[in-house]
Scaffold this active site. Structure first.
Site, mmCIF file in Angstrom:
data_model
loop_
_atom_site.group_PDB
_atom_site.id
_atom_site.type_symbol
_atom_site.label_atom_id
_atom_site.label_comp_id
_atom_site.label_asym_id
_atom_site.label_seq_id
_atom_site.Cartn_x
_atom_site.Cartn_y
_atom_site.Cartn_z
ATOM 1 N N CYS A 116 0.437 -1.046 -0.058
ATOM 2 C CA CYS A 116 0.408 -0.027 -0.143
ATOM 3 C C CYS A 116 0.867 1.610 0.156
ATOM 4 O O CYS A 116 0.229 2.077 -0.677
ATOM 5 C CB CYS A 116 -0.933 0.050 1.296
ATOM 6 S SG CYS A 116 -1.936 -1.111 0.859
ATOM 7 N N HIS A 258 -3.113 7.255 2.727
ATOM 8 C CA HIS A 258 -3.182 6.159 1.839
ATOM 9 C C HIS A 258 -4.994 4.786 2.878
ATOM 10 O O HIS A 258 -5.315 5.499 3.619
ATOM 11 C CB HIS A 258 -2.835 4.593 2.484
ATOM 12 C CG HIS A 258 -2.964 3.414 2.235
ATOM 13 N ND1 HIS A 258 -3.671 2.811 1.582
ATOM 14 C CD2 HIS A 258 -3.213 2.338 3.108
ATOM 15 C CE1 HIS A 258 -3.976 1.717 1.405
ATOM 16 N NE2 HIS A 258 -3.245 1.355 2.135
ATOM 17 N N ASN A 288 -10.318 0.046 0.102
ATOM 18 C CA ASN A 288 -8.779 0.276 -0.083
ATOM 19 C C ASN A 288 -8.084 -0.171 -1.008
ATOM 20 O O ASN A 288 -8.410 -1.585 -1.353
ATOM 21 C CB ASN A 288 -8.257 -0.606 1.011
ATOM 22 C CG ASN A 288 -6.926 -0.674 1.524
ATOM 23 O OD1 ASN A 288 -6.220 -0.391 0.377
ATOM 24 N ND2 ASN A 288 -5.878 -1.387 2.476
#
Ligand code: COA
Length: 367
Positions: A116, A258, A288
């Site tokens: 990520c 994020h 996500n």
């Protein structure tokens, strides 16, 4: 005479979301999960996410987002960096084919794997390459199809992740320009490598045993343990990058973290000292999306004209590895573009010209 060191400046922003929308109820039904729409919304901030259709790959999303970023910049890249944990194949890297499909000619192209944190890592690498004169116009793409590595029966991950791609085209420019990268920070801690992982499929445990169970094949995350690391690392990295840029937290007018979990983002922003009105993102609609998460939020925020070009901006990310990173930049002046996924067999329409010129105007719509 004083010489000004150039930096990388974001000139174009592109995005691509696959059309299929999965609501929380859809995810619950698919995996027969013991969860509720209310739990997912209140504990993560996610209401829906996108899922790539069977024939759509990470590369297809990356091509579309990359093309959109180039159109947004009205410029063509001389290097391509693809941040992804879900490449089209284990070998070779996906980036060269994406560059080929974009008609970029013989540019250097490579994948970067930092889960990520991938997009922030890739922007950091691209900025260094620009500052040292190795390239002048790097295209940085974050693209993922987590729907391929998520176990639909695992409620810890199935409710969180989604598919998509975002991209920025950077160019060598002046530090005073909107979109200029002011400072970067990055780091890793491999002692936590088991907290976010796919156990099998690599050289340690090749994916050849018929006895492999779901636990080994699919992406797994120790959510609660990761939560603490994520808050601490993104907070520390944010403060480090702001110190490096010489910016007080109170002068930051745009924050994009994020999009792992809305509660994590709010904790980080609270600790760094960013007021709620300066926090931007679209986790509610896309979930996500790992390496695509920050450029997708950037594209969404820019499309809504929420931030004035030149505003001091903080990006921060955390992911498997463990890895983390932050970027301090001024908000870009670019008008973002969005695009539909480009199937690989559409090559005949997007095939590069012999001179390697990109065909700009195909299948892209302004958002
Ligand atoms: N649906 C319903 N209930 C759930 C659930 C779900 N999907 N997942 C967990 N629960 C339950 C647990 O069983 C627990 O119940 P209990 O209190 O009766 O024991 C309760 O909810 C809280 O569990 P917990 O694991 O503490 O949940 P959480 O608030 O930490 O949320 C995550 C779980 C995965 C959403 C969260 O930990 C997270 O976002 N982690 C970090 C993600 C991240 O940063 N990743 C980084 C890179 S991708």
């Amino acid at each position: 005479m004083t010489t000004v060191t150039p930096t990388a400046v974001i000139r174009g922003i592109g995005s691509c979301l696959p059309p299929q929308v999965l609501s929380n109820e859809d995810v619950k039904r698919r995996g027969v999960l013991d969860t509720t729409d209310e739990w997912i919304r209140t504990r993560t901030g996610i209401a829906r996410r996108r899922a790539a259709e069977e024939h759509t790959s990470t590369g297809d999303l990356a091509v579309a987002a990359g093309r959109a970023a180039q159109e947004s910049a009205h410029a063509r890249a001389d290097l391509l960096l693809l941040a992804t944990t879900t490449p089209d194949r284990r070998c070779p890297a996906t980036a060269p084919e994406v560059a080929y499909r974009l008609g970029l000619g013989a540019v250097p192209a490579f994948d970067l794997s930092a889960v990520c944190s991938g997009f922030v890592y890739a922007v950091t690498v691209a900025t260094a390459l620009v500052r040292t004169g190795v390239c002048t116009r790097p295209l940085v793409i974050g693209a993922e199809t987590y729907s391929r590595i998520i176990d639909p029966l695992d409620r810890d991950t199935a409710v969180i992740f989604g598919d998509g791609a975002g991209a920025v085209l950077l160019e060598a420019g002046d530090r005073a320009e909107p979109g200029a990268i002011a400072a970067v920070d990055w780091g890793s801690d491999g002692s936590g490598s088991d907290l976010i992982a796919i156990a099998a499929g690599g050289s340690r445990r090749p994916d050849t045993s018929p006895r492999l169970c779901r636990e080994d094949r699919y992406f797994r995350m120790s959510g609660r343990a990761v939560y603490g690391h994520a808050v601490r690392r993104m907070t520390d990295s944010s403060l480090a990058v702001l110190a490096r840029a010489g910016w007080r937290p109170g002068t930051v007018g745009a924050f994009i973290g994020h999009q792992a979990n809305k509660r994590i983002l709010d904790s980080v922003a609270d600790r760094v000292g960013i007021a709620p009105r300066f926090r931007h993102g679209n986790i509610r609609d896309v979930g996500n999306t790992a390496a695509a998460s920050i450029p997708l939020a950037l594209a969404d925020t820019a499309a809504r004209h929420r931030v004035q070009p030149g505003t001091r901006t903080l990006l921060t990310a955390f992911g498997g590895g463990l890895t983390w990173g932050s970027v301090a930049l001024s908000w870009p002046a670019a008008r973002p573009r969005s695009s539909e996924p480009e199937p690989r067999d559409a090559r005949s329409t997007t095939h590069p010209t012999p001179e390697g010129k990109a065909p700009w105007n195909l299948s892209t719509t302004t958002s």
